[in-house]
Enzyme design. Structure first.
Site, mmCIF file in Angstrom:
data_model
loop_
_atom_site.group_PDB
_atom_site.id
_atom_site.type_symbol
_atom_site.label_atom_id
_atom_site.label_comp_id
_atom_site.label_asym_id
_atom_site.label_seq_id
_atom_site.Cartn_x
_atom_site.Cartn_y
_atom_site.Cartn_z
ATOM 1 N N ASP A 181 0.827 -1.217 0.000
ATOM 2 C CA ASP A 181 0.000 0.000 0.000
ATOM 3 C C ASP A 181 0.853 1.254 0.000
ATOM 4 O O ASP A 181 0.550 2.235 -0.683
ATOM 5 C CB ASP A 181 -0.904 0.029 1.248
ATOM 6 N N LEU A 200 -9.816 -0.383 -3.386
ATOM 7 C CA LEU A 200 -10.349 0.632 -2.470
ATOM 8 C C LEU A 200 -9.265 1.571 -1.989
ATOM 9 O O LEU A 200 -8.117 1.157 -1.791
ATOM 10 C CB LEU A 200 -10.958 -0.039 -1.233
ATOM 11 N N LYS A 244 -13.474 -5.944 6.744
ATOM 12 C CA LYS A 244 -12.751 -6.276 5.514
ATOM 13 C C LYS A 244 -11.968 -7.561 5.713
ATOM 14 O O LYS A 244 -10.943 -7.583 6.388
ATOM 15 C CB LYS A 244 -11.811 -5.121 5.155
ATOM 16 N N GLU A 301 -15.285 -12.583 -1.059
ATOM 17 C CA GLU A 301 -13.947 -12.968 -0.626
ATOM 18 C C GLU A 301 -13.864 -14.461 -0.346
ATOM 19 O O GLU A 301 -14.719 -15.016 0.345
ATOM 20 C CB GLU A 301 -13.646 -12.185 0.668
HETATM 21 S S1 IVH Z 1 -15.919 -4.002 -2.069
HETATM 22 C C1 IVH Z 1 -15.732 -1.602 -5.241
HETATM 23 N N1 IVH Z 1 -16.356 -5.090 0.230
HETATM 24 O O1 IVH Z 1 -10.887 -5.479 -0.296
HETATM 25 C C2 IVH Z 1 -15.139 -1.971 -4.004
HETATM 26 N N2 IVH Z 1 -14.226 -5.400 -0.764
HETATM 27 O O2 IVH Z 1 -9.066 -3.313 -1.748
HETATM 28 C C3 IVH Z 1 -14.255 -3.155 -4.030
HETATM 29 N N3 IVH Z 1 -12.690 -6.759 0.570
HETATM 30 O O3 IVH Z 1 -10.499 -6.489 -3.611
HETATM 31 C C4 IVH Z 1 -14.697 -4.300 -3.285
HETATM 32 N N4 IVH Z 1 -14.085 -7.168 2.208
HETATM 33 O O4 IVH Z 1 -10.678 -8.278 -1.826
HETATM 34 C C5 IVH Z 1 -15.463 -4.902 -0.747
HETATM 35 N N5 IVH Z 1 -16.915 -6.021 2.265
HETATM 36 C C6 IVH Z 1 -16.025 -5.837 1.298
HETATM 37 C C7 IVH Z 1 -14.718 -6.376 1.340
HETATM 38 C C8 IVH Z 1 -13.845 -6.127 0.289
HETATM 39 C C9 IVH Z 1 -12.866 -7.385 1.729
HETATM 40 C C10 IVH Z 1 -11.434 -6.769 -0.217
HETATM 41 C C11 IVH Z 1 -11.599 -7.238 -1.638
HETATM 42 C C12 IVH Z 1 -11.169 -6.077 -2.481
HETATM 43 C C13 IVH Z 1 -10.309 -5.304 -1.546
HETATM 44 C C14 IVH Z 1 -10.300 -3.855 -1.869
#
Ligand code: IVH
Length: 676
Positions: free
Chosen positions: A38, A84, A119, A177
């Site tokens: 990151d 994100l 997450k 996930e």
């Molecule tokens: S939303 C459009 N929701 O975080 C937003 N991601 O860096 C993208 N992740 O690739 C995904 N929990 O692997 C979303 N509740 C959640 C999540 C989640 C884990 C991970 C996922 C994504 C990464 C984003």
């Protein structure tokens, strides 16, 4: 930095970014921690923002992750899989919401609801359902193009293969996930570094039968392409997901207001260790799909979501080099230069290795992957070495037997108190012979508890030393101010100020003076004891002629260690020279003067307002050293009111009424014959 250098730095970072991606996505064997990744990404993006001429196809703005491995068929995602943006603090969240309100041109009081979702730290996957049937499963790949891992995904029990619900969309990519529960990981931990690696590795098995052996789980949280999805917000969507037979996170919550997001964050962080899955933060998504649509995306991340990362006080990084720092007393301290990682929101690039023994004990080597801990405000240190990741050609770190600064032999002493050989190796020159020790001694000399010279900080000392303006402490009082005025960053006024603060410190008490010499084992307390014993500077200066070193053992609090250190200080010719020179320049006040007939005998003082270059504590001790006394309020017992900047009006008024002498700082110092 000029354009060329910036370009070079940028290219290096992109190269490293590619490498990290390759290991992560192609080999399922990350060589960097998430935080490290990151940070690197952030650094590249920052460079791009600051220098518009920087461009690369491999920039994180163009890629999410790395191209998928060749083993699997590559398939375009019908809608890209985004990543994100990260938030590390409340402030980051406030800014996030502010930007959104601005974008939507809404007022501060517009209430935004967020779906707050823990997450999960796993591997994301996109499942394509057509007429209720699971027809394809893709990995994220580079965000645009994923790997077709359908057969492997189908082995996961949590993933429905067919959905019969009437309101299930005709076409939809369900995204979520893939991960391994901590309790399941226990049984297979010998084969993988962490649950995430295990999930990633098992998803990439050639034979689905091999994938099946690993207990993978799936939690759904978003969607890609869809046709016939009839919901208007994220929370409703999450509910639908569970109706259709998907698992969703039981800790998901609908929340409004940053304060409440923080409360939830704290609450979940507390539960974190007890959860059966690894989480590394909380994802906040604006609940309303209409607002999401209006906000859209920036680069490869949605504007309507952010990941609030947990502050880890640990991180994994690589030792790039081991630096040897030399302290004021000659101690050699090894410092690991590590690949920068964000630990709890702080970018860490150095970790102390304490001393030679610590390196030997943990067998720490350059090139090692290590766990770094940053606890509180202490300097980050290395917890452990991952010897599995050690490069084959690595060799033990050899601690220098010569001082890297002056070339003197380095030695480990026998500690008389512990009866053990010291863990610390030292430069044997112990003094002004060694440049690095000299610089540290100079910094100590001007430090707060020593001469406390305003405007002469560590950086300035280093700069002046490099320019040969200061080589020994006495040079501080003979600075070439004309030359300083020509230096970058200095002007007439700042030079005048520096001159003023230095001249002010030409009078010093014996105890502070002794402390400022930086004799090993002589801290403030011991310096006080010695000053009481010697009373005057001349006694101290002529210690070797007038006293027996062993006499010092009679001082309560002074032991063998201190005496041997004082002896070695006085046996060094350069130290004697420094002492003599300082004696000529300074007014070193006697220690016992307080009790006798000082210049301020029978005089009482009160200070009001801010003084310049001298603290309240220091002026009080100056007054007392000179037999004066200090009072805490204006009364007819008071003889002098010393006024600084912005004095308390009331005090000045009552002093005037009582006809008490009101003087300024200079007039006070004149009473002590202290001004130059
Ligand atoms: S939303 C459009 N929701 O975080 C937003 N991601 O860096 C993208 N992740 O690739 C995904 N929990 O692997 C979303 N509740 C959640 C999540 C989640 C884990 C991970 C996922 C994504 C990464 C984003």
């Amino acid at each position: 930095m000029n354009k060329k250098e910036i370009q070079k730095k940028y290219k290096e970072k992109i190269k490293l970014f590619n490498k990290l991606n390759k290991f992560y996505y192609d080999k399922s064997d990350p060589i960097a921690s998430d935080q490290e990744y990151d940070v690197l990404k952030k650094e590249i993006l920052l460079l791009e923002t600051n220098h518009k001429f920087l461009k690369s196809n491999n920039s994180p703005t163009n890629t999410v992750g790395y191209k998928p491995s060749k083993n699997f068929k590559k398939v375009l995602h019908r809608a890209p899989m985004l990543s994100l943006a990260n938030a590390f603090s409340e402030e980051d969240l406030i800014n996030f919401e502010k930007k959104i309100l601005n974008f939507l041109s809404q007022k501060k009081n517009f209430e935004i609801f967020y779906s707050a979702e823990p997450k999960i730290d796993g591997i994301s996957a996109s499942l394509t359902y057509s007429s209720g049937k699971l027809i394809r499963g893709l990995s994220r790949g580079d965000g645009k193009e994923g790997e077709d891992i359908t057969e492997n995904l189908k082995t996961i029990g949590d993933i429905p293969k067919e959905i019969f619900s009437k309101d299930f969309p005709l076409e939809i990519d369900i995204r979520g996930e893939v991960f391994i529960q901590k309790s399941d990981f226990k049984d297979i931990r010998q084969n993988f570094a962490n649950p995430r690696n295990a999930a990633s590795g098992s998803l990439r098995q050639k034979n689905p039968e091999d994938t099946k052996k690993i207990p993978l789980k799936f939690i759904a949280y978003t969607f890609g392409f869809e046709k016939g999805l009839n919901v208007s917000n994220q929370f409703e969507y999450l509910e639908k997901l569970s109706e259709w037979g998907f698992k969703t996170n039981p800790l998901n919550k609908l929340i409004s207001g940053i304060k409440n997001l923080i409360l939830n964050y704290q609450d979940i962080e507390k539960q974190r260790a007890n959860l059966d899955f690894d989480i590394d933060g909380i994802v906040y998504k604006i609940n309303d799909f209409n607002l999401q649509k209006r906000l859209g995306n920036v680069a490869n991340a949605p504007r309507w979501a952010i990941a609030h990362k947990f502050s880890s006080n640990k991180g994994s990084s690589k030792i790039l080099d081991i630096d040897i720092q030399i302290g004021r007393t000659g101690a050699l301290t090894p410092v690991a230069k590590i690949q920068p990682i964000n630990i709890g929101g702080v970018l860490v690039s150095n970790a102390t290795l304490h001393n030679e023994d610590e390196i030997i004990r943990k067998d720490i080597r350059i090139g090692d992957i290590v766990t770094v801990e940053r606890a509180g405000d202490v300097i980050p240190h290395i917890l452990s070495v991952d010897t599995n990741k050690r490069p084959k050609n690595s060799s033990k770190f050899v601690f220098p037997n010569k001082c890297p600064s002056c070339g003197s032999k380095t030695i480990k002493e026998f500690n008389e108190v512990t009866k053990k050989i010291d863990a610390v190796r030292r430069c044997s020159s112990e003094g002004y012979f060694c440049d690095k020790i000299t610089i540290e001694k100079l910094k100590h000399f001007v430090s707060k508890e020593a001469f406390n010279i305003d405007g002469l900080g560590k950086k300035i000392i280093e700069g002046f030393w490099k320019l040969n303006l200061i080589s020994f402490p006495q040079d501080i009082f003979r600075l070439d101010y004309n030359k300083i005025e020509t230096l970058e960053g200095w002007g007439k006024l700042s030079v005048e100020n520096l001159k003023y603060s230095i001249n002010q410190k030409k009078t010093i008490s014996l105890e502070r003076f002794i402390f400022s010499l930086g004799i090993r084992h002589i801290g403030l307390e011991n310096a006080k004891l010695l000053s009481k014993y010697f009373v005057s500077f001349s006694n101290f200066q002529n210690l070797s002629k007038k006293y027996n070193y062993d006499d010092l053992l009679n001082i309560d609090g002074i032991g063998e260690t201190q005496v041997s250190s004082i002896r070695s200080f006085f046996s060094n010719e350069l130290n004697i020279k420094v002492l003599n020179e300082l004696g000529k320049i300074l007014v070193i006040t006697n220690s016992a003067a307080k009790q006798k007939n000082g210049l301020l005998k029978n005089k009482s003082f009160l200070v009001t307002g801010k003084l310049s270059g001298i603290s309240r504590a220091e002026i009080k001790s100056l007054i007392e050293e000179n037999s004066g006394s200090t009072l805490s309020s204006v009364s007819n017992k008071l003889n002098y009111l010393i006024t600084g900047e912005k004095p308390t009006k009331r005090k000045v008024e009552s002093a005037k009424q009582l006809k008490i002498k009101i003087i300024n700082q200079d007039q006070f110092l004149k009473m002590l014959k202290k001004t130059s």
